[in-house]
Design an enzyme around this catalytic site. Structure first.
Site, PDB file in Angstrom:
ATOM      1  N   LYS A 189      -6.300  43.064  -9.642  1.00  0.00           N
ATOM      2  CA  LYS A 189      -6.741  41.443  -8.829  1.00  0.00           C
ATOM      3  C   LYS A 189      -6.120  41.981  -7.679  1.00  0.00           C
ATOM      4  O   LYS A 189      -5.061  41.469  -6.727  1.00  0.00           O
ATOM      5  CB  LYS A 189      -6.022  40.671  -9.536  1.00  0.00           C
ATOM      6  CG  LYS A 189      -5.773  38.916  -9.397  1.00  0.00           C
ATOM      7  CD  LYS A 189      -5.181  38.613  -8.574  1.00  0.00           C
ATOM      8  CE  LYS A 189      -4.539  37.692  -7.494  1.00  0.00           C
ATOM      9  NZ  LYS A 189      -4.865  36.874  -6.500  1.00  0.00           N
ATOM     10  N   GLU A 265       6.640  46.581  -5.922  1.00  0.00           N
ATOM     11  CA  GLU A 265       7.160  46.835  -4.092  1.00  0.00           C
ATOM     12  C   GLU A 265       6.785  45.708  -3.874  1.00  0.00           C
ATOM     13  O   GLU A 265       5.915  44.638  -2.905  1.00  0.00           O
ATOM     14  CB  GLU A 265       5.716  47.480  -4.160  1.00  0.00           C
ATOM     15  CG  GLU A 265       6.429  48.588  -2.907  1.00  0.00           C
ATOM     16  CD  GLU A 265       5.917  48.011  -1.208  1.00  0.00           C
ATOM     17  OE1 GLU A 265       6.682  47.121  -1.078  1.00  0.00           O
ATOM     18  OE2 GLU A 265       4.980  48.050  -1.225  1.00  0.00           O
ATOM     19  N   CYS A 300       5.752  45.276   5.519  1.00  0.00           N
ATOM     20  CA  CYS A 300       7.035  45.307   4.611  1.00  0.00           C
ATOM     21  C   CYS A 300       7.401  46.729   4.954  1.00  0.00           C
ATOM     22  O   CYS A 300       8.993  46.058   5.100  1.00  0.00           O
ATOM     23  CB  CYS A 300       6.771  44.818   2.814  1.00  0.00           C
ATOM     24  SG  CYS A 300       6.512  46.653   2.260  1.00  0.00           S
ATOM     25  N   GLU A 395      11.521  37.468   6.102  1.00  0.00           N
ATOM     26  CA  GLU A 395      10.952  38.365   5.719  1.00  0.00           C
ATOM     27  C   GLU A 395       9.995  37.056   7.434  1.00  0.00           C
ATOM     28  O   GLU A 395       9.296  36.289   6.624  1.00  0.00           O
ATOM     29  CB  GLU A 395      10.193  38.679   5.135  1.00  0.00           C
ATOM     30  CG  GLU A 395       8.900  39.620   5.254  1.00  0.00           C
ATOM     31  CD  GLU A 395       8.499  40.387   4.103  1.00  0.00           C
ATOM     32  OE1 GLU A 395       8.011  39.666   2.912  1.00  0.00           O
ATOM     33  OE2 GLU A 395       7.910  41.724   3.782  1.00  0.00           O
TER      34      GLU A 395
HETATM   35  N1  LIG Z   1       5.511  43.365   0.156  1.00  0.00           N
HETATM   36  C1  LIG Z   1       4.397  43.237   1.201  1.00  0.00           C
HETATM   37  O1  LIG Z   1       3.713  44.521   1.421  1.00  0.00           O
HETATM   38  C2  LIG Z   1       4.298  41.767   0.799  1.00  0.00           C
HETATM   39  C3  LIG Z   1       4.732  41.219   1.025  1.00  0.00           C
HETATM   40  N2  LIG Z   1       3.770  39.584   1.412  1.00  0.00           N
HETATM   41  C4  LIG Z   1       5.644  38.577   1.656  1.00  0.00           C
HETATM   42  O2  LIG Z   1       4.645  37.367   1.314  1.00  0.00           O
HETATM   43  C5  LIG Z   1       4.684  36.318   1.755  1.00  0.00           C
HETATM   44  C6  LIG Z   1       3.909  35.478   1.597  1.00  0.00           C
HETATM   45  O3  LIG Z   1       2.649  36.037   1.441  1.00  0.00           O
HETATM   46  P1  LIG Z   1       1.443  35.973   0.002  1.00  0.00           P
HETATM   47  O4  LIG Z   1       0.411  36.422   0.424  1.00  0.00           O
HETATM   48  O5  LIG Z   1       1.538  34.749  -0.885  1.00  0.00           O
HETATM   49  O6  LIG Z   1       2.645  36.603  -1.006  1.00  0.00           O
HETATM   50  P2  LIG Z   1       2.270  36.960  -2.780  1.00  0.00           P
HETATM   51  O7  LIG Z   1       3.386  37.463  -3.541  1.00  0.00           O
HETATM   52  O8  LIG Z   1       2.172  35.576  -3.311  1.00  0.00           O
HETATM   53  O9  LIG Z   1       0.724  37.701  -3.175  1.00  0.00           O
HETATM   54  C7  LIG Z   1       0.448  38.428  -3.557  1.00  0.00           C
HETATM   55  C8  LIG Z   1      -0.941  38.697  -4.712  1.00  0.00           C
HETATM   56  O10 LIG Z   1       0.438  38.284  -5.668  1.00  0.00           O
HETATM   57  C9  LIG Z   1      -1.272  36.935  -6.389  1.00  0.00           C
HETATM   58  N3  LIG Z   1       0.353  36.241  -6.661  1.00  0.00           N
HETATM   59  C10 LIG Z   1       0.115  34.734  -5.816  1.00  0.00           C
HETATM   60  N4  LIG Z   1       0.722  34.284  -6.688  1.00  0.00           N
HETATM   61  C11 LIG Z   1       0.551  34.209  -8.127  1.00  0.00           C
HETATM   62  C12 LIG Z   1       1.452  33.675  -9.357  1.00  0.00           C
HETATM   63  N5  LIG Z   1       1.391  32.450  -9.738  1.00  0.00           N
HETATM   64  N6  LIG Z   1       1.086  34.692 -10.032  1.00  0.00           N
HETATM   65  C13 LIG Z   1       0.338  35.796 -10.281  1.00  0.00           C
HETATM   66  N7  LIG Z   1      -0.439  36.226  -9.026  1.00  0.00           N
HETATM   67  C14 LIG Z   1       0.240  35.684  -8.086  1.00  0.00           C
HETATM   68  C15 LIG Z   1      -1.465  36.606  -4.854  1.00  0.00           C
HETATM   69  O11 LIG Z   1      -2.703  36.478  -5.030  1.00  0.00           O
HETATM   70  P3  LIG Z   1      -3.766  35.129  -4.018  1.00  0.00           P
HETATM   71  O12 LIG Z   1      -4.380  36.463  -3.547  1.00  0.00           O
HETATM   72  O13 LIG Z   1      -4.298  34.230  -5.255  1.00  0.00           O
HETATM   73  O14 LIG Z   1      -1.956  34.693  -3.471  1.00  0.00           O
HETATM   74  C16 LIG Z   1      -1.778  38.420  -4.108  1.00  0.00           C
HETATM   75  O15 LIG Z   1      -2.872  38.587  -4.877  1.00  0.00           O
HETATM   76  C17 LIG Z   1       4.180  37.007   3.260  1.00  0.00           C
HETATM   77  O16 LIG Z   1       4.707  36.080   4.583  1.00  0.00           O
HETATM   78  C18 LIG Z   1       5.284  38.334   2.797  1.00  0.00           C
HETATM   79  O17 LIG Z   1       6.474  37.713   3.682  1.00  0.00           O
HETATM   80  C19 LIG Z   1       3.350  39.409   1.157  1.00  0.00           C
HETATM   81  C20 LIG Z   1       1.973  40.422   1.482  1.00  0.00           C
HETATM   82  C21 LIG Z   1       2.171  41.846   1.069  1.00  0.00           C
HETATM   83  C1  LIG Z   2       0.194  54.984   6.423  1.00  0.00           C
HETATM   84  C2  LIG Z   2       0.643  53.219   6.305  1.00  0.00           C
HETATM   85  C3  LIG Z   2       0.981  52.538   4.673  1.00  0.00           C
HETATM   86  C4  LIG Z   2       1.867  51.538   5.710  1.00  0.00           C
HETATM   87  C5  LIG Z   2       2.326  50.675   4.239  1.00  0.00           C
HETATM   88  C6  LIG Z   2       2.777  49.720   4.592  1.00  0.00           C
HETATM   89  C7  LIG Z   2       3.117  49.112   3.046  1.00  0.00           C
HETATM   90  C8  LIG Z   2       2.984  47.958   2.367  1.00  0.00           C
HETATM   91  O1  LIG Z   2       3.433  47.083   3.465  1.00  0.00           O
HETATM   92  O2  LIG Z   2       2.973  47.583   1.736  1.00  0.00           O
END
Ligand SMILES: NC(=O)C1=CN([C@@H]2O[C@H](COP(=O)(O)OP(=O)(O)OC[C@H]3O[C@@H](n4cnc5c(N)ncnc54)[C@H](OP(=O)(O)O)[C@@H]3O)[C@@H](O)[C@H]2O)C=CC1
Ligand SMILES: CCCCCCCC(=O)O
Length: 500
Positions: A189, A265, A300, A395
Site C-alpha cells: 500500500k 520503521e 526520518c 519530529e
Molecule cells: N518514518 C518515516 O519515514 C516517515 C515519518 N512520517 C512522520 O509522520 C508524520 C505524518 O505523516 P503521515 O503521512 O500522516 O504518516 P503515516 O504514518 O500516517 O502514513 C504512513 C502510511 O501509513 C498509512 N496509514 C495512515 N493511517 C493509517 C491507519 N489508520 N491504518 C493503517 N495505515 C495507515 C498511510 O496511508 P495514507 O497514504 O492514506 O496516509 C501511509 O501509507 C510526518 O509529519 C512525519 O513526522 C511520515 C512519513 C514517513
Molecule cells: C539513500 C537515502 C536513504 C534515505 C532513507 C530515509 C529513510 C526514511 O525516511 O524512512
C-alpha cells in the site's frame, strides 16, 4: 545532464497510472471510487487513482495467497528468481529518467535528487537483494553425531508493506527487495500522496517475469486499505514505514487479528553532536546542512537537532550561515533546485505550526522561518532550543534545524538521548576515542562519525526506542523480517542405538 525543459517535456508527455495492480494486471476498486493525486509544487492534477477498500484488499490477499501456496515464485530455482529481479532492476535503469520525473511530480522532490539518489539507490537495493538469493546459506546446529539439526529459512508468506510518501520508490525497494528475495508474496500500500511510481514498478516487474499475484499494489487511504491489511487474518506479516502513531496502530491490528509479525520503521528526532575538538568546521557545516535539509527535511533520519559545544558554536554557526545559500529552493523540475515542495498542504501547516511555536517561545530564528509560495518552506535554523521545547522533542519533518549548546561530553550524550526516538545520530570530533565513546552511548540504530548518511545496502537501518520495532530494513538482516526459521531434525543413530 537534462535541463529543466527536458524534464518538463517528459512530464507533459507522461501517462500516469490510475489503476491498482493485482494479480499481474490493472485492477479497479469494486466501489468504483477514486482519489486525486496532485503535484504538490503546482497543485495540478496528475491522476485520478482507484480507491480500494477492504473488499479489494481481500481480493488481493486471495491472489497473493494462491500465488504463495502454489509455489510459482518461492519454489523457482534461486538463480532463476535472481535473474528475474536483476531484469527488473535493469528495466528500472532503462526507465530512470521517466521514473525520476514521475517521482518528482508526485512528491515535490527535486528531480536532480531523484536522478542522483532515489532512482539509482532503488536499483542498487533491488540488485543487492537479488544477488543474495543464490548466495545465502542455511545452517546446521552442533547437534552431535547421533543427529543432524538443519536450520533453514522459509519465506514468511503473504507480506503487507505499508509505505510513506517521503521516499516512495526507495522505501518500496527497501521492503520488496528482501521480501521478493525471500520468496514471499507482497501486497504494497503506497502512501496515498505518492502511488504513481510503485504502480509503474509493478508493471515493470510483470514485464521482467515476476509471476502474477507475487507483487500487488493496492492503492487507497490508510483507513480503507492500510487498516484492512493490518487486520487481515491471512496476511503473515506487515512491514511499515511512517509515523510512530500509525506504527502503534499496526501493533494493535496484529493483536486484534492473527498476531501477524509486525516490523516498524518510524519517526526520528536525530542529533548531530559537534564536540569541542571537531575538525574542519566548514566541512562539518556542510554535513550539518545536508543532514537537516536534504529531501526538505522530510527524512526520518534527518539530523535535525544540532547539539554543539559552546566553545565552537559561534564558529560553526558562521560556517553554516556562509553555506546555507547553497540550498536553493525552486521548481522541483529545475536541476539547480536543492529544495522543492513539501508533500502537501496539511504537512506544510504542520511544519509551519512549529515555526509559529518558535516565535511564540521567543526563540532566535537565525535563518528562514517563513513559507514561500505554494507549500515550500525556507531552510530554517532556530537557536537556543531547550530540551523541554516541543521543537526539540517532536519530529517536524521539514527543513528546520534546531541549535542547542552543551558544555561537556556527558551533557551532550544526555541531550542526544533525551527524546522518545532513537533512529540515527551523527558525531563530529577529531578524537576517535571521544567520537566512538559518544557513538556507543547514543541509543540509535545508525550513528555516523564525521559524516552523514544512511549508509549502504549492506548495512541495517532501523531504530531504538519509539523509532522502530521488530527488525531492520536493508542488508542481510532485513531477510530476518521476511523469513521464518525452521529446524529439521534427522536421526543419524545406528539402527541398534534407537531413535534420538
Ligand atoms: N518514518 C518515516 O519515514 C516517515 C515519518 N512520517 C512522520 O509522520 C508524520 C505524518 O505523516 P503521515 O503521512 O500522516 O504518516 P503515516 O504514518 O500516517 O502514513 C504512513 C502510511 O501509513 C498509512 N496509514 C495512515 N493511517 C493509517 C491507519 N489508520 N491504518 C493503517 N495505515 C495507515 C498511510 O496511508 P495514507 O497514504 O492514506 O496516509 C501511509 O501509507 C510526518 O509529519 C512525519 O513526522 C511520515 C512519513 C514517513
Ligand atoms: C539513500 C537515502 C536513504 C534515505 C532513507 C530515509 C529513510 C526514511 O525516511 O524512512
Amino acid at each position: 545532464m537534462n535541463s529543466i525543459s527536458d524534464h518538463a517535456a517528459l512530464a507533459r508527455s507522461m501517462i500516469f497510472p490510475h489503476h491498482s495492480w493485482i494479480d499481474g494486471e490493472d485492477y479497479s476498486a469494486l466501489s468504483g471510487a477514486t482519489f486525486d493525486t496532485t503535484n504538490p509544487a503546482t497543485g495540478e492534477l496528475l491522476s485520478r487513482i482507484t480507491a480500494c477498500d477492504n473488499r479489494d484488499v481481500d481480493y488481493a490477499v486471495s491472489k497473493a495467497r494462491a500465488a504463495f501456496d502454489d509455489g510459482r515464485w518461492r519454489l523457482l530455482a534461486p538463480a532463476e528468481r535472481k535473474t528475474i529481479l536483476l531484469r527488473l532492476a535493469s528495466l528500472l535503469e532503462d526507465n530512470s529518467h521517466p521514473l525520476a520525473v514521475m517521482e518528482s511530480l508526485d512528491s515535490g522532490k527535486p528531480v536532480g535528487e531523484c536522478l542522483a539518489v532515489d532512482i539509482p539507490e532503488t536499483i542498487h537495493i533491488l540488485r543487492w537483494h537479488a544477488e543474495t538469493i543464490d548466495k545465502l546459506y542455511d545452517q546446521t546446529a552442533p547437534a552431535g553425531n547421533q543427529a543432524m539439526a538443519m536450520i533453514i529459512r522459509e519465506p514468511v508468506g503473504v507480506v503487507g508493506c505499508v509505505l510513506p510518501w517521503n521516499f516512495p520508490l526507495l522505501m518500496l525497494a527497501w521492503k520488496i527487495g528482501p521480501a521478493l528475495a525471500a520468496g514471499c508474496s507482497v501486497i504494497v500500500k503506497p502512501a496515498e500522496q505518492t502511488s504513481l511510481t510503485a504502480l509503474r514498478v509493478a508493471q515493470l516487474a510483470t514485464e521482467a517475469g515476476v509471476p502474477a499475484g507475487i507483487l500487488n499494489i493496492v492503492t487507497g487511504t490508510g483507513r480503507e486499505v492500510g487498516e484492512p491489511i493490518g487486520l487481515h487474518p491471512d496476511i503473515d506479516m506487515v512491514s511499515f514505514t511512517g509515523s510512530t502513531a500509525t506504527g502503534r496502530r499496526f501493533l494493535r491490528y496484529a493483536a486484534d487479528s492473527n498476531l501477524k509479525r509486525v516490523v516498524l520503521e518510524c519517526g526520528g528526532k536525530n542529533p548531530a553532536v559537534v564536540l569541542e575538538d571537531a575538525e574542519d568546521l566548514d566541512k562539518v557545516a556542510g554535513h550539518i546542512l545536508n543532514g537537516a535539509l536534504w529531501n526538505m527535511g522530510e527524512n526520518c533520519s534527518a539530523t535535525s537537532r544540532l547539539l554543539v559545544h559552546s566553545g565552537v558554536k559561534d564558529k560553526l554557526l558562521a560556517a553554516i550561515a556562509a553555506q546555507i545559500g547553497e540550498w536553493k529552493m525552486g521548481d522541483p523540475l529545475d536541476p539547480a533546485s536543492r529544495l522543492g515542495a513539501l508533500i502537501g498542504k496539511a504537512h506544510f501547516d504542520k511544519v509551519n505550526s512549529y515555526l509559529a511555536l518558535a516565535r511564540a517561545e521567543n526563540l532566535t530564528i537565525l535563518h528562514g522561518g517563513d513559507s514561500e509560495q505554494g507549500v515550500c518552506i525556507q531552510p530554517t535554523i532556530i537557536d537556543g532550543v531547550s530540551r523541554d521545547s516541543a521543537i526539540f522533542q517532536e519530529e517536524i519533518f521539514g527543513p528546520v534545524l534546531t541549535v542547542t549548546p552543551f558544555e561537556s561530553i556527558a551533557e551532550a550524550i544526555t541531550l542526544a538521548n533525551d527524546t522518545p526516538y532513537g533512529l540515527a545520530a551523527a558525531v563530529y570530533s577529531g578524537n576517535l576515542r571521544n567520537a566512538l565513546n559518544v557513538a556507543k552511548a547514543i541509543r540509535a540504530g545508525t550513528v555516523t562519525v564525521n559524516c552523514f548518511g544512511e549508509g549502504d545496502a549492506s548495512t541495517p537501518f532501523g531504530g531504538y526506542k519509539q523509532s522502530g520495532f521488530g527488525g531492520r530494513d536493508k542488508s542481510v538482516f532485513a531477510h530476518d523480517q521476511y523469513t521464518e526459521l525452521k529446524t529439521i531434525w534427522i536421526d543419524l543413530s545406528a539402527p541398534d542405538e534407537g531413535a534420538l
